[in-house]
Each structure stands twice: as structure tokens, then as C-alpha cells.
Design an enzyme around this catalytic site. Sequence first.
Site, PDB file in Angstrom:
ATOM      1  N   ASP A 243       6.681  -4.735  15.214  1.00  0.00           N
ATOM      2  CA  ASP A 243       5.941  -5.467  14.180  1.00  0.00           C
ATOM      3  C   ASP A 243       6.681  -6.729  13.774  1.00  0.00           C
ATOM      4  O   ASP A 243       6.701  -7.110  12.605  1.00  0.00           O
ATOM      5  CB  ASP A 243       5.707  -4.564  12.966  1.00  0.00           C
ATOM      6  CG  ASP A 243       4.615  -5.102  12.046  1.00  0.00           C
ATOM      7  OD1 ASP A 243       3.717  -5.816  12.544  1.00  0.00           O
ATOM      8  OD2 ASP A 243       4.653  -4.827  10.831  1.00  0.00           O
TER       9      ASP A 243
ATOM     10  N   GLY B 174       0.797  -1.209   0.000  1.00  0.00           N
ATOM     11  CA  GLY B 174       0.000   0.000   0.000  1.00  0.00           C
ATOM     12  C   GLY B 174       0.832   1.263   0.000  1.00  0.00           C
ATOM     13  O   GLY B 174       0.390   2.302  -0.460  1.00  0.00           O
TER      14      GLY B 174
END
Length: 443
Positions: free
Chosen positions: A206, A84
Site C-alpha cells: 500500500d 475508519g
Amino acid sequence: MPTAEPGDPGTAATQVAAASATGAEADDAAPAGAPPPAVDDATAPTQLGGARDRGGRAPDGGATADAAVSHPRYQHVARLGEGGMGRVDHARDRDLVRDVAIKQLRPSLRGDDRLHAQFLWEARVTAYLDHPNIVPVHDLTTGDDGEPFFTMKLVRGTTLAAALTRLVDGDPDATAQLSLQRRLRLFLQLCHAMSFAHARGVLHRDLKPTNVMLGAHGEVQVTDWGLALPLPGDAGAALHGLVPDALASESAGTPMYMSPEQARGEPLDARSDVYTLGVILYELIALRSPYPRCDLPTLLDRVGRADAIALHDACPKASRTLGAVVARAMALEPAARYPTVGALADDVEIVLDGRTPVADHAGLLTQAARYYVGRDPSMSRLRVVDLDLWMASTMLLGAGIGAALGATIGGWWWVLVVAGVLVAVPTTVRWLRLRRRSGGDDA
């Protein structure tokens, strides 16, 4: 943010360090098994790094024996991935004659100052972490169009997520190459990377199997540091002024691998990454997630309460020692977890040695039984000579006692008893030292 199910490769068949999406990229990641995105040859970045031309180049722009700088320096080879926010390409560095990975923002997003700052942050924090198990950044520069890009090591291999998928599917090659012992040793390399990052004052936030690369030659490298934050304290002071405002949220990350405090949006420290490592260790052992499939709000609620499926329920054949290590790493309260990644790695090493980890409060006899007659020989480094010496000692002691009772060899029965004791001493002392090293008070 959508979850990444354990074993979902999440990337194209050709893997590259840092090709996985960060932040908003994860929302648009291609589904597992989808073909790589098509590349428009008309817009492929075939000329990168031309702004750095300083002369001394061959007529065709390529490097020669006496040419220091090529123009363009980077020659596009193939598109590796696109999310994205950014895209990653395989390129050839014509000056240094090597293949690299190039990451840059998608053209449609290049006017967004927020994403531009986040992109630069990812390049800088990754370069700041110079460690063999962290993908190295070679350069941060601009192309002929004035847009920034950074180059990284091109890792030829696969992601840990893809490797776990092969194991779940029963792939015979994966099963042969990735035994539990081998998976635990890969996990130790992952711990080494995270321990270094924490020492340098950086929290990943993450970490997940899709962000761990397994190279073709056994190397393990952690990628995708775009959501990283400096830890409190002086270690990451050099980074404090570079953090983009968009990264201020503590809840950023992938829900399936968040710590409870991360899912609740609370302040984080290094023990948040310890919890995430516990989730990854769980998956390496059980080959499944500690959380069942559910909708995002339910998942966040379960993660926030550390309401995970017990390892023994998910994998009944898992040893008690590994279960104790996973349980401590995934404790609800940070204070109940391992205080550092290094402490977690030490306990995994102890399990690999066939000894009792700090997380498992076992008795003396249980520890001795695990060391000398462990349930899983592949998880132990028991030397054959240890058993030989102990058996010889037992035989000599038995013969000596028998001789004393039967008075069959006169007054020399004590020689066998003394010999038995002397043979038993080295093995017993060695075991006691190993026990003392693996025990001790919890930190």
C-alpha cells in the site's frame, strides 16, 4: 476501496508518521482540506501507560531526576488523525522527555478480534523493519483500560502527497525547495526503505504518497505497514505465523498505486512494489497520475492491463532517460520490470549523474552526448575540468596537425600531438569507466 488522487494530502495539516489509514480506515478517510476531527476532552486519552507503573515516581506523577517511571507515562497533547479503524494522537513521554505518536483502535471497534489482530500486526511488522527511512515503533503496550496501543516517532513535517499538491498549485516555496533533482533524491530514500524491507522479507502493498512522510529536516520515512505481507522465502520467516487471516487477499491496497497483478488478485512478489514505486516516480516527474480519473471498476481494469498514459504524453519535457526508467518500472509483466528496488534506484542514480540508464538502450554517441552536453544541466554532475581538458586537447591536436602540415616549426610538431593525446586520455578513460558502470546486461 476509493482511490487517492495524486497530490491529495489526505491527512490533516499536522502530519505524523503512520497517521494515515490502513485497510478499512481508507474507506472513511476525511476529504482533502477537511478540518481535523474534533476531540472530546472528556474522552481524550490523557492517561496511557499507567499499567506499567513500577514506583519511583514524583507525587504528581511526573518524572524527576531520581524517578525512573512516571504514572501515567504518556500525557495526551492533541489528536492528529482518525480513520475508519484507528486514531493517532500526539502525546508526551514523561519518562524519556520526548514527543511521540500513539496509535490505537477506535473505542467502538475494540471488541472486534479481527481488527485487533490486524492492529497488532501493523505494530509488529513496523517494529521489525528497523531502518532510518521507516518510522520506528518505540513500544507496544496496554493502557489502564487494558486496550493495546503502540508508540512511534512523531514526524514533524508533511506527506509527499501534500508536497506534490503544493507543486501542482504553483506554490513558490515548494517550487524552489522541490526541484526535479531534489524530488529524485527523495525518491532514492524511499527506494532505500523498500529495498531494506524486501531484504527483510516484507512486501508493503500500500505504498503511496500519503504514506511517505517528509520531515522538517529532510528525512523521508515510510509509514502505514498495516497491509504488508511476508514475501516468499526465508527472509520473512519470523513473521509468517503472525499474519492475520484478514490480510490474505492479494487485491488489498489502493487501486491507483496497485500493480497489475495486485489489481487482478494474483500472487505477489517484490516486483509488485517496484511497479508502485514506478507510479510514484511518474508522479514526481509529471506531477499527475499515470491514470485518468474514472470510476473504480474502470480504474481496476486499466491498472490490471497497465494501461497508463505514457510519461512523455503527460509531461513532454521529461527526458527520454527518465521515461525509459519509468516505463521499465511500470511494465505489465513482472519479468520485464527491474528485478529489485535496488536496480531501480541504481538507474535513477545514473540519470542523476547525467549518464544513460540500463533501461535506455542508447548508442555510444548518444551516451557521450548525454554525458558531455546533457539537455538538463541540473541532472548532470559534469565537471568543468572535463570540458576544459577536452577543449585543451582539441586545441593542441589541431595546432599539432596544423604545424605538421605547414611545417612551420620544423620537426617538433609531434610534441603538440603527443601532448594533446595525453591530455585527452584521463577524461576519455573516466567517461569509458562511467559508461561501463552504467551499461551491462539487463538483470
